[in-house]
Design an enzyme around this catalytic site. Structure first.
Site, short mmCIF file in Angstrom:
data_model
loop_
_atom_site.label_atom_id
_atom_site.label_comp_id
_atom_site.label_asym_id
_atom_site.label_seq_id
_atom_site.Cartn_x
_atom_site.Cartn_y
_atom_site.Cartn_z
N GLU B 245 0.83 -1.21 0.00
CA GLU B 245 0.00 0.00 0.00
C GLU B 245 0.86 1.26 0.00
OE1 GLU B 245 -3.44 -0.19 2.49
OE2 GLU B 245 -3.32 1.92 3.00
N ARG B 271 2.73 33.84 -17.20
CA ARG B 271 2.23 34.97 -16.41
C ARG B 271 3.36 35.99 -16.18
NH1 ARG B 271 -2.47 37.44 -14.81
NH2 ARG B 271 -2.15 38.52 -12.84
N GLN B 282 13.34 34.65 -8.52
CA GLN B 282 13.83 33.46 -7.80
C GLN B 282 12.84 32.96 -6.75
OE1 GLN B 282 17.76 33.84 -6.19
NE2 GLN B 282 18.71 33.59 -8.19
#
Ligand SMILES: Cc1cc2nc3c(=O)[nH]c(=O)nc-3n(C[C@H](O)[C@H](O)[C@H](O)COP(=O)(O)OP(=O)(O)OC[C@H]3O[C@@H](n4cnc5c(N)ncnc54)[C@H](O)[C@@H]3O)c2cc1C
Lengths: 85, 382
Positions: B245, B271, B282
């Protein structure tokens, strides 16, 4: 070192952290709480690496880990040795 | 250890990505809002044989190895935006692995073909209202032996697929007096069984299409043949299944992380602010760098765990590290992705907010991050 002594040393130092009474061949490891559900993961990792065996399916039964004698019998059987080996 | 995927694995991965993009087309925002399960998409995934991957062909499986299964789940997490559906599929595979590893030939014959075809939905029930992180130690659900079987009493909580499950793998105490390591057993309970009730789905902050609920057992009689593995083997089955799992669920998370990373890179290039793309700053770029680091390192530990399991070896440590590192990496990456997207990231339209809501649960189920740390420290002998 015999299989059983190897396992005894591992359980005493790594699972009990050196804080348990000397473990005999027939002490009930699970019933006395020496090996719990996390401890068995640690133990299985050790057994499979140290003795180059794979323990799976039907062998993963609590009774096979109930005592030092039972564990070492399982490991020796898997390695084709008798329990005294 | 080398982590180069075979041509076959790459083809399969690409096929799953194409499939998810083209075929999984339910209206996720409304399913998410209503908390409903996308049965049609589930069936498509079953037809694509995703649930059948690691199982033997004689049971309707594909006979793929575990690393291949992990690669496919990663591809699905990447290309399918419905993380709830992906989790439901992973749960199905994990139940199948327990049956495959510990079931009798009759049980495999009876359950695995329907599991592989997705005709029956499976769930596994360990957590209880009062027992989560300490599910084994604090378990209260009892299975008392009778002449012809067992009687189950108790309840289970938060069970994935629980409210819609046809078969539930239930962990219960068969010997409450003995140590928990030998006192728990595992049963396969079918939905028609008298005394078994599946409660309604619980509303959650994320993974809304995944159905989670309480399961109640009230004098629920089950025959001996429902026992999975041997009596008293439950805690060991639980430990074993956690290794699978904690490799399979992080595979899906890693896929999502990769998608979030790509989305963030694209947005940071497109953008602009103060006359240049925001990715040139940065403070923005570093957030995306951290995502990339989490993805690359997460992939290494995940493939290591999956390779060990494929080789039949133990991977308790690797699986716990993968679970901890990838789930925390995903949560942080989603939070950072919202920040990188600014106000748009906070809107429903951009979908990053849903990834963030979904990601939180990854650090809780299958053992919380704190429990993974406890396991790793115990495995180091601390
Ligand atoms: C989406 C989702 C799906 C799930 N699916 C399933 C499923 O299919 N089957 C199933 O059986 N269960 C399932 N669960 C339950 C899940 O496994 C539990 O929620 C989880 O194990 C934590 O248990 P708890 O919620 O009772 O929290 P608690 O155990 O009460 O923990 C609360 C907090 O205390 C911390 N804590 C507890 N003990 C320690 C400790 N020793 N050291 C440090 N910190 C500790 C925890 O990390 C946590 O932050 C699911 C849960 C979710 C949210």
């Amino acid at each position: 070192m015999r299989t059983i002594d190897n396992i005894r040393q591992f359980i005493t130092s790594e699972i009990c952290g050196g804080h348990c009474e000397p473990i005999t061949d027939t002490d009930l490891l699970i019933d006395q709480g020496i090996i719990d559900s996390m401890g068995i993961i640690v133990l299985l990792g050790f057994l499979e690496e140290k003795f180059a065996v794979r323990i799976e399916g039907d062998e993963l039964l609590p009774e096979n880990f109930a005592t030092l004698a039972a564990i070492s019998t399982l490991v020796d059987k898997k390695n084709g040795m008798n329990a005294e080996g | 250890m080398e982590f180069v995927l075979s041509e076959e694995q790459i083809d399969l991965r690409d096929a799953v990505i194409r499939f998810a993009r083209q075929e999984i087309d339910h209206d996720l925002p409304s399913y998410d809002k209503e908390g409903s399960f996308p049965f049609e998409s589930w069936r498509k995934c079953a037809d694509m044989q995703i649930m059948a991957l690691p199982f033997a062909e004689e049971y309707g499986g594909c006979g793929s190895d575990f690393l291949t299964t992990v690669v496919v789940l990663q591809a699905l997490g990447y290309s399918c935006r419905d993380a709830g559906l992906v989790h439901a599929i992973a749960t199905q595979i994990l139940c199948g692995l327990q049956i495959h590893l510990f079931g009798t030939p009759e049980q495999k014959q009876r359950f695995l073909p329907a599991l592989c075809r997705g005709e029956k939905i499976f769930a596994q029930a360990i957590t209880e209202p009062g027992a989560g992180s300490d599910a084994i130690g604090a378990m209260r659900t009892r299975a008392e032996q009778t002449e012809d079987g067992y009687v189950l009493n108790g309840s289970k909580m938060f069970i994935s697929n629980g409210p819609i499950a046809d078969v539930v793998i239930v962990f219960a105490l068969t010997d409450p007096e003995s140590s928990r390591l030998s006192g728990i057993s595992c049963f396969m309970v079918e939905k028609e069984t008298a005394g078994f009730e599946r409660c309604r789905s619980i509303e959650k902050m994320g993974l809304c299409t995944l159905q989670n609920g309480e399961l109640v057992f009230d004098d629920c009689h089950v025959p001996k043949a429902t026992l999975l593995g041997r009596e008293g083997q439950g805690a060991i089955i639980f430990n074993e299944s956690m290794e699978w799992e904690r490799s399979l669920l992080p595979a899906a998370h890693l896929g999502t992380l990769e998608r979030v990373l790509e989305t963030s890179i694209a947005y940071a290039k497109k953008r602009s602010a103060f006359g240049q793309p925001i990715g040139k700053y940065q403070a923005v770029a570093n957030k995306i760098v951290d995502m990339k680091v989490a993805f690359e390192l997460g992939r290494l530990i995940l493939y290591k765990a999956a390779t060990l399991k494929t080789q039949g070896k133990r991977a308790a440590m690797e699986a716990s590290i993968a679970k901890l590192f990838i789930s925390e990496g995903l949560k942080q990456s989603c939070l950072d992705a919202v920040q990188v997207h600014g106000g748009y990231g906070f809107t429903k339209e951009y979908e990053i907010e849903r990834d963030l809501r979904d990601s939180v649960a990854a650090t809780i189920y299958s053992g919380t991050s704190e429990m993974q740390q406890a396991i790793i420290s115990r495995l180091m002998g601390l």
